[in-house]
Design a protein around this motif. Structure first.
Motif, mmCIF file in Angstrom:
data_model
loop_
_atom_site.group_PDB
_atom_site.id
_atom_site.type_symbol
_atom_site.label_atom_id
_atom_site.label_comp_id
_atom_site.label_asym_id
_atom_site.label_seq_id
_atom_site.Cartn_x
_atom_site.Cartn_y
_atom_site.Cartn_z
ATOM 1 N N SER A 237 0.814 -1.222 0.000
ATOM 2 C CA SER A 237 0.000 0.000 0.000
ATOM 3 C C SER A 237 0.842 1.263 0.000
ATOM 4 O O SER A 237 0.294 2.365 0.187
ATOM 5 C CB SER A 237 -0.915 0.028 1.229
ATOM 6 O OG SER A 237 -0.147 -0.021 2.432
ATOM 7 N N ARG A 286 -4.844 0.675 0.564
ATOM 8 C CA ARG A 286 -4.534 1.637 -0.484
ATOM 9 C C ARG A 286 -5.507 2.825 -0.463
ATOM 10 O O ARG A 286 -5.115 3.966 -0.732
ATOM 11 C CB ARG A 286 -4.573 0.947 -1.846
ATOM 12 C CG ARG A 286 -3.398 -0.021 -2.051
ATOM 13 C CD ARG A 286 -3.448 -0.690 -3.401
ATOM 14 N NE ARG A 286 -2.250 -1.505 -3.632
ATOM 15 C CZ ARG A 286 -2.028 -2.237 -4.726
ATOM 16 N NH1 ARG A 286 -2.950 -2.275 -5.695
ATOM 17 N NH2 ARG A 286 -0.916 -2.929 -4.854
ATOM 18 N N ALA A 289 -4.309 4.998 2.322
ATOM 19 C CA ALA A 289 -3.097 5.715 1.927
ATOM 20 C C ALA A 289 -3.443 6.884 1.011
ATOM 21 O O ALA A 289 -2.838 7.967 1.107
ATOM 22 C CB ALA A 289 -2.125 4.757 1.235
#
Length: 346
Positions: A237, A286, A289
């Motif tokens: 990620s 992800r 992030a």
């Protein structure tokens, strides 16, 4: 001592010094008593004004100000204060709901002259005037007029043109106009995102991995993976440097509007080893992030509506579940205000 013959008697006058003066009267005592009484009354009045409420003062004023129903003015309404309390404008008698009798205007007397003559009245000749619209109206015309009134401008025939229909049509027209303006604003914003990436030489080759489109929920901006050009580390990620730069451009553009943001992560259909992480974990990590990249770019945390990971459940290319384009993150700029029933997830 013997007096000589021929000398008169000696008169001795004795004068006493001091003593009390004459009586001056007691008029000054009366004046002093009046002064002391007036000062006591004054201080008593000041104490009452400070120690009583407005309702109590109004009651005291009404007690010493009885209403004379038959008089022109209420008792105590003369000069210099006009019957008013120190804390309220107007007559004090008006606060006691007292009756007031006021004189009205004189009745009008008509001075009619009597006709003493024996001449009989002459009949007035009647003249026929042109008929008005109401006199010439027939049932057919009345029905046609009602139909025309019901089918006014902007009203479909047969609808009756009621106020509710007009209001509904106006609300519908207003809603359509607002939606049109919102679409135009989102189109301009989409072009700004594309131009920000296209005009940057370091990110120009990533323009094909940027997809910006309008969807029913709002403006969706997607960052897609490409062959040998991933946005995140394979199986991880951590965003790449180019992904960070690209997301900074996106954040700078969406900061120009106040819309809320929904972030979603997606993966391809490649499974992890049994017992290890899953695509659910990877897509959620992800997405989170990406959220951090947006907030680092200046997007307020309060604007983030949701952060979700959908794994491989909504592929970009359903016919090619292993295609790198299915690995993507989606930033959805939600419409404001969000319409009922809209789904915030892309």
């Amino acid at each position: 001592m013997a007096k000589g013959r021929g000398e008169g008697a000696t008169i001795i006058i004795r004068r006493e010094e001091g003593g009390e003066g004459g009586h001056h009267g007691g008029a000054w005592k009366v004046a002093y008593a009046d002064f002391v009484t007036a000062m006591m009354a004054f201080f008593l009045l000041m104490w009452l004004l400070n120690a009583t409420t407005e309702e109590q003062r109004r009651g005291l004023a009404d007690y010493f100000n009885p209403t004379n129903v038959m008089g022109r003015n209420s008792t105590g309404s003369g000069q210099p204060f006009g019957g008013r309390t120190p804390n309220e404008s107007g007559e004090a008698a008006s606060n006691a709901s007292a009756l007031r009798v006021e004189t009205g205007p004189r009745p009008v007397i008509f001075d009619l002259e009597e006709d003493d003559s024996d001449t009989p009245a002459q009949p007035v000749e009647r003249r026929e005037a042109p008929k008005g619209d109401d006199e010439e109206a027939t049932p057919a015309r009345l029905q046609a007029a009602r139909a025309d009134a019901g089918n006014g401008p902007g009203t479909a025939p047969g609808t009756g043109g009621s106020a509710a229909d007009v209001a509904k049509a106006s609300a519908e027209a207003l809603r359509e106009e607002l939606e049109r303006r919102e679409r135009e604003a989102l189109d301009r914003l989409a072009e700004q995102v594309r131009a920000a990436v296209r005009d940057d030489p370091a990110l120009a080759d990533l323009a094909k991995q940027l997809q910006v489109e309008q969807v029913p929920e709002g403006l969706r901006i997607q960052l897609l993976d490409a062959e040998r050009q991933p946005m995140f580390a394979l199986g991880g990620s951590a965003p790449s440097n180019r992904a960070r730069a690209l997301m900074a451009k996106v954040a700078a553009v969406i900061n120009r509007v106040p819309n809320e943001v929904a972030v979603t992560g997606h993966t391809d259909a490649t499974p992890f080893r049994p017992g290890a992480r899953s695509n659910w974990d990877l897509s959620a990590e992800r997405a989170n992030a990406t959220r951090r990249l947006l907030t680092d770019g200046g997007v307020a945390e309060a604007r983030i509506r949701s952060v979700a990971g959908l794994a491989e459940r909504e592929p970009m290319l359903p016919a090619e579940p292993q295609n790198p384009a299915n690995r993507r993150v989606s930033v959805l700029l939600l419409r404001e205000p969000a319409a009922p029933g809209r789904n915030s997830a892309p």
